[in-house]
Design an enzyme around this catalytic site. Structure first.
Site, PDB file in Angstrom:
ATOM      1  N   ARG A 169    -136.725  89.737  27.186  1.00 41.50           N
ATOM      2  CA  ARG A 169    -135.575  90.094  26.338  1.00 41.50           C
ATOM      3  C   ARG A 169    -134.630  90.924  27.201  1.00 41.50           C
ATOM      4  O   ARG A 169    -135.009  91.985  27.715  1.00 41.50           O
ATOM      5  CB  ARG A 169    -136.030  90.865  25.107  1.00 41.50           C
ATOM      6  CG  ARG A 169    -134.908  91.255  24.132  1.00 41.50           C
ATOM      7  CD  ARG A 169    -135.515  91.846  22.863  1.00 41.50           C
ATOM      8  NE  ARG A 169    -134.516  92.262  21.881  1.00 41.50           N
ATOM      9  CZ  ARG A 169    -134.160  93.525  21.647  1.00 41.50           C
ATOM     10  NH1 ARG A 169    -134.708  94.517  22.356  1.00 41.50           N
ATOM     11  NH2 ARG A 169    -133.261  93.814  20.733  1.00 41.50           N
ATOM     12  N   ASN A 187    -128.803  94.600  18.861  1.00 38.08           N
ATOM     13  CA  ASN A 187    -129.963  95.482  18.865  1.00 38.08           C
ATOM     14  C   ASN A 187    -129.853  96.547  17.779  1.00 38.08           C
ATOM     15  O   ASN A 187    -128.810  97.205  17.649  1.00 38.08           O
ATOM     16  CB  ASN A 187    -130.089  96.160  20.233  1.00 38.08           C
ATOM     17  CG  ASN A 187    -131.310  97.050  20.322  1.00 38.08           C
ATOM     18  OD1 ASN A 187    -132.436  96.571  20.333  1.00 38.08           O
ATOM     19  ND2 ASN A 187    -131.096  98.366  20.388  1.00 38.08           N
ATOM     20  N   GLU A 188    -130.926  96.705  16.977  1.00 36.49           N
ATOM     21  CA  GLU A 188    -131.039  97.789  15.987  1.00 36.49           C
ATOM     22  C   GLU A 188    -129.691  98.074  15.330  1.00 36.49           C
ATOM     23  O   GLU A 188    -129.134  99.170  15.470  1.00 36.49           O
ATOM     24  CB  GLU A 188    -131.605  99.036  16.671  1.00 36.49           C
ATOM     25  CG  GLU A 188    -132.978  98.786  17.287  1.00 36.49           C
ATOM     26  CD  GLU A 188    -133.575  99.991  17.995  1.00 36.49           C
ATOM     27  OE1 GLU A 188    -132.903 101.049  18.039  1.00 36.49           O
ATOM     28  OE2 GLU A 188    -134.711  99.874  18.507  1.00 36.49           O
ATOM     29  N   HIS A 204    -138.925  96.372  15.178  1.00 30.04           N
ATOM     30  CA  HIS A 204    -139.257  97.254  16.293  1.00 30.04           C
ATOM     31  C   HIS A 204    -140.283  98.264  15.786  1.00 30.04           C
ATOM     32  O   HIS A 204    -140.052  98.917  14.757  1.00 30.04           O
ATOM     33  CB  HIS A 204    -138.010  97.955  16.826  1.00 30.04           C
ATOM     34  CG  HIS A 204    -137.042  97.008  17.469  1.00 30.04           C
ATOM     35  ND1 HIS A 204    -135.861  97.439  18.054  1.00 30.04           N
ATOM     36  CD2 HIS A 204    -137.080  95.662  17.628  1.00 30.04           C
ATOM     37  CE1 HIS A 204    -135.212  96.380  18.539  1.00 30.04           C
ATOM     38  NE2 HIS A 204    -135.934  95.301  18.284  1.00 30.04           N
ATOM     39  N   TYR A 231    -142.262 101.561  16.392  1.00 35.12           N
ATOM     40  CA  TYR A 231    -142.483 102.844  17.056  1.00 35.12           C
ATOM     41  C   TYR A 231    -143.184 103.770  16.057  1.00 35.12           C
ATOM     42  O   TYR A 231    -144.165 103.387  15.441  1.00 35.12           O
ATOM     43  CB  TYR A 231    -141.153 103.401  17.570  1.00 35.12           C
ATOM     44  CG  TYR A 231    -140.551 102.570  18.685  1.00 35.12           C
ATOM     45  CD1 TYR A 231    -141.096 102.577  19.971  1.00 35.12           C
ATOM     46  CD2 TYR A 231    -139.452 101.742  18.461  1.00 35.12           C
ATOM     47  CE1 TYR A 231    -140.565 101.805  20.997  1.00 35.12           C
ATOM     48  CE2 TYR A 231    -138.906 100.971  19.484  1.00 35.12           C
ATOM     49  CZ  TYR A 231    -139.467 101.004  20.741  1.00 35.12           C
ATOM     50  OH  TYR A 231    -138.946 100.234  21.754  1.00 35.12           O
ATOM     51  N   GLU A 251    -139.590  94.934  19.864  1.00 31.73           N
ATOM     52  CA  GLU A 251    -139.843  96.101  20.714  1.00 31.73           C
ATOM     53  C   GLU A 251    -141.038  96.844  20.134  1.00 31.73           C
ATOM     54  O   GLU A 251    -141.239  96.859  18.921  1.00 31.73           O
ATOM     55  CB  GLU A 251    -138.662  97.076  20.736  1.00 31.73           C
ATOM     56  CG  GLU A 251    -137.423  96.609  21.440  1.00 31.73           C
ATOM     57  CD  GLU A 251    -136.345  97.708  21.463  1.00 31.73           C
ATOM     58  OE1 GLU A 251    -136.700  98.900  21.238  1.00 31.73           O
ATOM     59  OE2 GLU A 251    -135.168  97.372  21.674  1.00 31.73           O
ATOM     60  N   TRP A 298    -141.456  97.287  25.107  1.00 30.90           N
ATOM     61  CA  TRP A 298    -140.353  98.076  25.686  1.00 30.90           C
ATOM     62  C   TRP A 298    -140.956  99.094  26.653  1.00 30.90           C
ATOM     63  O   TRP A 298    -141.796  99.872  26.251  1.00 30.90           O
ATOM     64  CB  TRP A 298    -139.582  98.812  24.594  1.00 30.90           C
ATOM     65  CG  TRP A 298    -138.383  99.504  25.179  1.00 30.90           C
ATOM     66  CD1 TRP A 298    -138.356 100.721  25.792  1.00 30.90           C
ATOM     67  CD2 TRP A 298    -137.058  98.973  25.269  1.00 30.90           C
ATOM     68  NE1 TRP A 298    -137.099 101.007  26.250  1.00 30.90           N
ATOM     69  CE2 TRP A 298    -136.270  99.947  25.942  1.00 30.90           C
ATOM     70  CE3 TRP A 298    -136.446  97.794  24.866  1.00 30.90           C
ATOM     71  CZ2 TRP A 298    -134.916  99.758  26.197  1.00 30.90           C
ATOM     72  CZ3 TRP A 298    -135.094  97.615  25.118  1.00 30.90           C
ATOM     73  CH2 TRP A 298    -134.345  98.595  25.767  1.00 30.90           C
TER      74      TRP A 298
END
Length: 442
Positions: free
Chosen positions: A78, A155-156, A222, A224, A251, A280
């Site tokens: 990516r 992105n985001e 994503h 996290y 990610e 990531w």
């Protein structure tokens, strides 16, 4: 601050009904396509992403990174791009070169515009509509690359504020790209800095998917600190699987400023359920998250503990990545027949797992004969000047074309008929003939 909302049952039911109401297309011959919640390449072969993110826009001279992540087994990269709004614009020529590097290294290329990050909360972030403007400005570069390129619109695209319009804005962005003639698979990121703690993407995904006239949209979460328990990870991904909607982990990390993600569950659940993921990130992190570098200073020979986990760990890239079939010349999936092992001996089977320009990944499976063994040694000779550059689960030495690989402490003892395997990366500048491997037991 990490925040969670309770599940919206009615919205989930609507999600399921919407998927049932809208049929999904047959595999498109021109490029990637989606059916029954899974991604297929242009040959109609299911493709599961196993790769990493690479911050190309901030390190445009690090073009060797494409070959480096491929050599470590990745099948996808990516690539961070910029529209010119927050960071210098990646030109048409630069994006064309990125695509060429991906293809030369037999990598599927996911291209993303990073300037949208945290829109509505982050100063200077741009809207998805502005990101579409960028994609249309490089449409000539994208045309004809549908077999190799997936377009990740932005992105985001929202932070933790003003994200209520995510579904409408995302559907509008997809439709603008389709109206302009873009037929690629499109990837869309979740709001809330990609982590969707509000379940905005989850509960509106079916409607966004149905709004794509090509029914060729993939959703990206994503993971996290919001995803710090196995239950949260399996529930989120499982709802997409149950609804027949395509989901990837675009990610994730092993640590983060907002909490400690459960990366082991991300990897294990994704592998068990055919879900793609992209860790990531390769190298070059700053701003206090340098610990997310997989390679120190972009050096593939200096993997960090995070890099070792992603590439070499359980359910990592080496174990699970399979190259997209569109690159052709795939190694045979059925190994050649072997002679029965002698009593008290062992046999070894050599397989080319993956290959690319200048290199390949090999595996040798050792099987005990009619009686148990306490150790084994395999030997072979390369015929085309190949060489071994890295190995795992074996004590391997080489001299010229001759290679000797012995068991290590944990895989030498095999019961009668039992097997173990070891792997390696090799260089191959010419041919790559499969050698005959001998096995001696002790």
């Amino acid at each position: 601050m990490k925040t969670r909302l309770s599940a919206a049952g009615a919205a989930l039911l609507a999600c399921l009904l919407a998927v049932l109401a809208f049929g999904q297309p047959a595999h498109a011959a021109a490029g990637f396509s989606v059916a029954d919640g899974r991604l297929y390449d242009a040959n109609g072969t299911e493709f599961v992403m196993r790769g990493v993110n690479h911050a190309h826009t901030w390190y445009p001279q690090r073009t060797s990174s494409f070959a480096d992540v491929k050599a470590l087994g990745a099948n996808t990269v990516r690539v961070v791009l910029a529209s010119g709004d927050r960071w210098p614009r990646n030109s048409n020529a630069d994006v064309a070169n990125v695509i060429a590097l991906c293809k030369a290294n037999r990598l599927i290329c996911v291209l993303e515009v990073h300037d949208t990050t945290g829109y509505g909360e982050q100063s200077g972030a741009i809207s998805l509509g502005r990101a579409v403007d960028y994609w249309l400005s490089i449409a000539d570069v994208l045309a004809g690359e549908e077999e190799y390129v997936i377009v990740n619109i932005g992105n985001e695209p929202y932070g933790n504020q003003n994200y209520a319009s995510w579904a409408t804005d995302t559907a509008n962005a997809v439709n603008r790209l389709r109206a302009a003639g873009l037929t690629h698979t499109i990837m869309v990121d979740a709001p809330n800095w990609g982590q969707d703690w509000s379940f905005t993407m989850r509960d509106n995904a079916a409607a966004v998917f149905a709004a794509d006239p090509a029914r060729n949209t993939v959703f990206s979460i994503h993971m996290y600190g919001v995803f710090d328990t196995a239950a949260e990870i399996t529930d989120y991904l499982g709802r997409f699987r149950a609804a027949g909607l395509p989901i990837v982990v675009g990610e994730f990390g092993y640590n983060h400023s907002d909490g400690d993600p459960d990366e082991d569950t991300v990897l294990a659940y994704s592998q068990a359920n055919g879900i793609g993921w992209l860790g990531w990130s390769w190298s070059g992190n700053g701003g206090g998250v340098e610990y997310l570098d997989m390679a120190t200073g972009f050096n593939p020979a200096a993997l960090t503990s995070w890099g070792q986990r992603v590439f070499n760990g359980v359910n990592g890239i080496r174990q699970t990545a399979r190259e997209a079939s569109v690159f052709g010349d795939a190694p045979p999936t059925t190994p050649p027949p072997t002679t029965p092992p002698p009593a008290g001996g062992c046999t070894a089977m050599y397989t080319i797992v993956n290959q690319w320009q200048g290199g390949f990944q090999g595996e040798v499976r050792v099987t005990a004969g009619a009686t148990a063994v306490t150790g084994w040694t395999t030997r072979w000779a390369f015929a085309d000047g190949q060489g071994v550059t890295q190995s795992w689960n074996t004590a391997l030495t080489s001299s010229g074309s001759s290679v000797t690989a012995r068991n290590v402490a944990w895989n030498g003892r095999l019961a009668a008929g039992a097997s173990t395997s070891f792997g390696f990366l090799g260089s191959a500048t010419g041919g790559n003939t499969r050698p005959t491997v001998s096995c001696a037991a002790s």
